[in-house]
Write a protein that holds these residues in place. Sequence first.
Motif, mmCIF file in Angstrom:
data_model
loop_
_atom_site.group_PDB
_atom_site.id
_atom_site.type_symbol
_atom_site.label_atom_id
_atom_site.label_comp_id
_atom_site.label_asym_id
_atom_site.label_seq_id
_atom_site.Cartn_x
_atom_site.Cartn_y
_atom_site.Cartn_z
ATOM 1 N N ASN A 98 0.825 -1.207 0.000
ATOM 2 C CA ASN A 98 0.000 0.000 0.000
ATOM 3 C C ASN A 98 0.860 1.257 0.000
ATOM 4 O O ASN A 98 0.375 2.339 0.298
ATOM 5 C CB ASN A 98 -0.948 0.025 1.214
ATOM 6 C CG ASN A 98 -0.249 0.419 2.505
ATOM 7 O OD1 ASN A 98 0.986 0.462 2.583
ATOM 8 N ND2 ASN A 98 -1.020 0.707 3.532
ATOM 9 N N ASN A 99 2.147 1.092 -0.340
ATOM 10 C CA ASN A 99 3.045 2.243 -0.256
ATOM 11 C C ASN A 99 3.107 3.039 -1.556
ATOM 12 O O ASN A 99 3.960 3.903 -1.716
ATOM 13 C CB ASN A 99 4.454 1.794 0.132
ATOM 14 C CG ASN A 99 5.147 1.003 -0.962
ATOM 15 O OD1 ASN A 99 4.519 0.192 -1.633
ATOM 16 N ND2 ASN A 99 6.430 1.241 -1.144
ATOM 17 N N LEU A 100 2.186 2.754 -2.483
ATOM 18 C CA LEU A 100 1.993 3.508 -3.726
ATOM 19 C C LEU A 100 3.030 3.239 -4.807
ATOM 20 O O LEU A 100 2.718 3.341 -5.974
ATOM 21 C CB LEU A 100 1.956 5.023 -3.462
ATOM 22 C CG LEU A 100 0.857 5.521 -2.533
ATOM 23 C CD1 LEU A 100 0.981 7.028 -2.371
ATOM 24 C CD2 LEU A 100 -0.525 5.176 -3.058
ATOM 25 N N ALA A 101 4.251 2.916 -4.437
ATOM 26 C CA ALA A 101 5.287 2.760 -5.458
ATOM 27 C C ALA A 101 5.078 1.491 -6.273
ATOM 28 O O ALA A 101 4.714 0.453 -5.741
ATOM 29 C CB ALA A 101 6.669 2.709 -4.803
ATOM 30 N N THR A 122 -0.759 -7.547 -5.073
ATOM 31 C CA THR A 122 -2.081 -6.976 -4.861
ATOM 32 C C THR A 122 -1.937 -5.731 -4.001
ATOM 33 O O THR A 122 -0.869 -5.467 -3.446
ATOM 34 C CB THR A 122 -3.023 -7.971 -4.152
ATOM 35 O OG1 THR A 122 -2.495 -8.263 -2.840
ATOM 36 C CG2 THR A 122 -3.158 -9.255 -4.937
ATOM 37 N N THR A 123 -3.006 -4.967 -3.901
ATOM 38 C CA THR A 123 -3.012 -3.808 -3.014
ATOM 39 C C THR A 123 -4.317 -3.802 -2.249
ATOM 40 O O THR A 123 -5.282 -4.475 -2.632
ATOM 41 C CB THR A 123 -2.848 -2.503 -3.816
ATOM 42 O OG1 THR A 123 -2.676 -1.410 -2.902
ATOM 43 C CG2 THR A 123 -4.067 -2.239 -4.691
ATOM 44 N N PHE A 188 -8.396 18.583 -0.551
ATOM 45 C CA PHE A 188 -7.396 17.514 -0.581
ATOM 46 C C PHE A 188 -7.912 16.295 -1.345
ATOM 47 O O PHE A 188 -9.102 15.985 -1.332
ATOM 48 C CB PHE A 188 -7.009 17.092 0.841
ATOM 49 C CG PHE A 188 -5.939 17.951 1.458
ATOM 50 C CD1 PHE A 188 -4.624 17.523 1.522
ATOM 51 C CD2 PHE A 188 -6.251 19.206 1.986
ATOM 52 C CE1 PHE A 188 -3.632 18.309 2.091
ATOM 53 C CE2 PHE A 188 -5.270 19.996 2.562
ATOM 54 C CZ PHE A 188 -3.957 19.555 2.609
ATOM 55 N N ILE A 189 -6.970 15.613 -2.003
ATOM 56 C CA ILE A 189 -7.216 14.359 -2.687
ATOM 57 C C ILE A 189 -6.496 13.275 -1.884
ATOM 58 O O ILE A 189 -5.346 13.460 -1.495
ATOM 59 C CB ILE A 189 -6.654 14.371 -4.123
ATOM 60 C CG1 ILE A 189 -7.076 15.641 -4.876
ATOM 61 C CG2 ILE A 189 -7.043 13.113 -4.867
ATOM 62 C CD1 ILE A 189 -8.553 15.780 -5.075
ATOM 63 N N SER A 190 -7.142 12.133 -1.629
ATOM 64 C CA SER A 190 -6.473 11.081 -0.858
ATOM 65 C C SER A 190 -7.079 9.722 -1.164
ATOM 66 O O SER A 190 -8.093 9.610 -1.870
ATOM 67 C CB SER A 190 -6.567 11.379 0.642
ATOM 68 O OG SER A 190 -5.729 10.495 1.375
ATOM 69 N N LEU A 191 -6.436 8.690 -0.626
ATOM 70 C CA LEU A 191 -6.994 7.349 -0.720
ATOM 71 C C LEU A 191 -8.114 7.178 0.312
ATOM 72 O O LEU A 191 -8.290 8.006 1.195
ATOM 73 C CB LEU A 191 -5.909 6.301 -0.478
ATOM 74 C CG LEU A 191 -4.824 6.196 -1.563
ATOM 75 C CD1 LEU A 191 -3.808 5.127 -1.188
ATOM 76 C CD2 LEU A 191 -5.433 5.875 -2.921
ATOM 77 N N LYS A 192 -8.850 6.091 0.197
ATOM 78 C CA LYS A 192 -9.971 5.846 1.101
ATOM 79 C C LYS A 192 -9.489 5.495 2.504
ATOM 80 O O LYS A 192 -8.330 5.127 2.712
ATOM 81 C CB LYS A 192 -10.848 4.718 0.555
ATOM 82 C CG LYS A 192 -11.612 5.080 -0.707
ATOM 83 C CD LYS A 192 -12.488 3.923 -1.174
ATOM 84 C CE LYS A 192 -13.305 4.312 -2.400
ATOM 85 N NZ LYS A 192 -14.153 3.187 -2.880
ATOM 86 N N THR A 218 -10.184 7.647 -3.222
ATOM 87 C CA THR A 218 -10.142 6.530 -4.159
ATOM 88 C C THR A 218 -9.341 5.399 -3.550
ATOM 89 O O THR A 218 -8.628 5.589 -2.549
ATOM 90 C CB THR A 218 -9.506 6.966 -5.495
ATOM 91 O OG1 THR A 218 -9.445 5.849 -6.393
ATOM 92 C CG2 THR A 218 -8.092 7.493 -5.290
ATOM 93 N N ASP A 219 -9.434 4.210 -4.120
ATOM 94 C CA ASP A 219 -8.560 3.110 -3.705
ATOM 95 C C ASP A 219 -7.549 2.771 -4.802
ATOM 96 O O ASP A 219 -6.884 1.742 -4.756
ATOM 97 C CB ASP A 219 -9.367 1.873 -3.320
ATOM 98 C CG ASP A 219 -10.323 1.409 -4.413
ATOM 99 O OD1 ASP A 219 -10.263 1.980 -5.525
ATOM 100 O OD2 ASP A 219 -11.124 0.500 -4.166
#
Length: 292
Positions: A98-101, A122-123, A188-192, A218-219
């Motif tokens: 889940n570290n985005l990279a 997977t994430t 702000f924009i962020s993940l769920k 978003t996810d």
Amino acid sequence: MNLLQLKYFYTVARKEHMTRAAEELYISQPSLSKVILKLEEELEVPLFDRIGKQIKLNKFGKAFLRRVDRIFLELEDGKRELSDMLKNESSTISIAANNLAPFSNLIERYLKDYPNVILGQTTGSLKKMKEQLLNGEIEFCISSPPVEGDLIECIPLTTEEIFLVVPSGHRFAKYKEINLIEASSEPFISLKVGFGIRELTENLCHQAGFNPNIIFETDVAMNLMEMVNSNRGVALLPILPWNNTQLSMSVPIHVKEPLCNRKIYLSFIKDRYFTEASMQFKDYLIDYYKEA
């Protein structure tokens, strides 16, 4: 007591919902309830607190679940070890992150050395990744914050800076650095909720003295940069390989206060049986971040 009972208990304990567990197990809800009641009679303790139609794992159930986790992990490891001994191991390594990279840069060198290994990634939220780790669906988690638990070992891999990322035409775009409180009125924009970057965003903004106005969640990590580049809002993000090509459309700004960084961790089950390929991959990950 038998393995089928334990499997049923394990599923109900994870879901804390009898109907959903029954659907996953492909049995009727009344039949599942009878199995759980019989198990409780054998153990001579209630495993769940029941309030109306709702059930919740109680202290006895939580203690029993820790043991059941070990049983199924041992069984899974037994199958893996036998397959390895027979040389039928598929050399597949499963990871959740889940570290985005992305893993393209990270695994490029590894796959050159081990071209026959299949890597599956997977994430998901921290809760989902922990469940996958405990039930044997995945071998490793790369995350921030770490996936933790009684059976889980966590190793810090690296620390990365978090920037305030704004659209190129934004009023902050010419700033070299900023105090985060200056962005208190920004969308702000962020993940769920449940993802590490969401928790980090909220914590950093709270440290700065405000609640972030999150207008889009978003996810899917790639959506974050797309929304910033579309001038929909700002985001707290590390500068990653996948967004370097888009920096002409957005600007990362160093945050003076509060300190904006996060640690990335590798998590895995303690004492789990690892194939030779998995052990090599674990060592490779640790060495990769040491050299980075």
